[in-house]
Design a protein around this motif. Structure first.
Motif, PDB file in Angstrom:
ATOM      1  N   VAL A  63       0.844  -1.201   0.000  1.00  8.26           N
ATOM      2  CA  VAL A  63       0.000   0.000   0.000  1.00  8.26           C
ATOM      3  C   VAL A  63       0.877   1.248   0.000  1.00  8.26           C
ATOM      4  N   ASP A  64       1.944   1.233   0.772  1.00  8.35           N
ATOM      5  CA  ASP A  64       2.870   2.366   0.805  1.00  8.35           C
ATOM      6  C   ASP A  64       3.422   2.642  -0.592  1.00  8.35           C
ATOM      7  N   TYR A  65       3.783   1.601  -1.309  1.00  7.20           N
ATOM      8  CA  TYR A  65       4.277   1.755  -2.681  1.00  7.20           C
ATOM      9  C   TYR A  65       3.211   2.406  -3.563  1.00  7.20           C
ATOM     10  N   VAL A  66       1.993   1.905  -3.499  1.00  5.85           N
ATOM     11  CA  VAL A  66       0.921   2.434  -4.352  1.00  5.85           C
ATOM     12  C   VAL A  66       0.691   3.912  -4.056  1.00  5.85           C
ATOM     13  N   LEU A  67       0.675   4.274  -2.777  1.00  4.78           N
ATOM     14  CA  LEU A  67       0.380   5.659  -2.405  1.00  4.78           C
ATOM     15  C   LEU A  67       1.532   6.615  -2.664  1.00  4.78           C
ATOM     16  N   ASN A  68       2.766   6.134  -2.523  1.00  2.30           N
ATOM     17  CA  ASN A  68       3.914   7.033  -2.614  1.00  2.30           C
ATOM     18  C   ASN A  68       4.675   6.975  -3.930  1.00  2.30           C
ATOM     19  N   SER A  71       1.052   7.597  -9.142  1.00  4.32           N
ATOM     20  CA  SER A  71       0.248   8.818  -9.063  1.00  4.32           C
ATOM     21  C   SER A  71      -0.798   8.839 -10.159  1.00  4.32           C
ATOM     22  N   GLY A  72      -1.721   9.762 -10.008  1.00  6.08           N
ATOM     23  CA  GLY A  72      -2.720  10.010 -11.035  1.00  6.08           C
ATOM     24  C   GLY A  72      -3.537   8.801 -11.406  1.00  6.08           C
ATOM     25  N   SER A  73      -3.782   8.664 -12.695  1.00  4.18           N
ATOM     26  CA  SER A  73      -4.647   7.592 -13.178  1.00  4.18           C
ATOM     27  C   SER A  73      -4.031   6.213 -12.939  1.00  4.18           C
ATOM     28  N   GLU A  74      -2.703   6.136 -12.974  1.00  2.00           N
ATOM     29  CA  GLU A  74      -2.058   4.843 -12.703  1.00  2.00           C
ATOM     30  C   GLU A  74      -2.354   4.406 -11.275  1.00  2.00           C
TER      31      GLU A  74
END
Length: 146
Positions: A63-68, A71-74
């Motif tokens: 989750v940390d990877y996804v949030l940090n 970005s944007g649509s990805e």
């Protein structure tokens, strides 16, 4: 070999399969490899295939990877696709993540997916979670999933 295929579904699937194979041996190496891919469907497929086992072994880091790092649509697409899996493997982490997202379509979709996944568990768990949502639009979107 995957890069020799023409762009399209077969190319994306080959890249995804390769990402999955790398992830089985070394998640860190797999995400570094996926991050090097150009933006587009192949990269999204690779990241998704790396995140699937990562969520199972270390949901907080995934989750940390996804949030940090996205970005944007990805980020929105990846959040949407991992929401069910995260809700099934770690419902508390899924709820914390949902609560940390900014109000909007990504959050509404994420919450709806969590509630949908939780609806397969005791119904009161999903209802109790929906009741905790502060944003009225998110709460209404979640209630429409049952």
């Amino acid at each position: 070999m995957a890069n020799s295929l023409p762009n399209g579904q077969a190319h994306n699937q080959a890249i995804g399969t390769l990402a999955n194979q790398i992830a089985q041996g070394d998640l860190t190496r797999a995400i570094q490899w996926a991050d090097q891919l150009p933006a587009g469907p192949s990269r999204q497929q690779a990241i998704q295939n790396v995140l699937n086992p990562w969520i199972q072994t270390d949901p907080a880091s995934a989750v940390d990877y996804v949030l940090n790092d996205l970005s944007g649509s990805e980020q929105a697409r990846v959040l949407n696709s991992v929401s069910y899996q995260l809700a099934q493997s770690d419902p508390a982490a899924a709820m914390r993540l949902a609560n940390s997202l900014h109000a909007g379509d990504s959050k509404n979709n994420f919450v709806s997916n969590i509630v949908s996944s939780m609806a397969n568990t005791p119904h009161r768990d999903a209802a109790a979670y929906v009741d905790t949502l502060a944003d009225e639009k998110t709460r209404l979107a979640a209630n429409q999933t049952w």
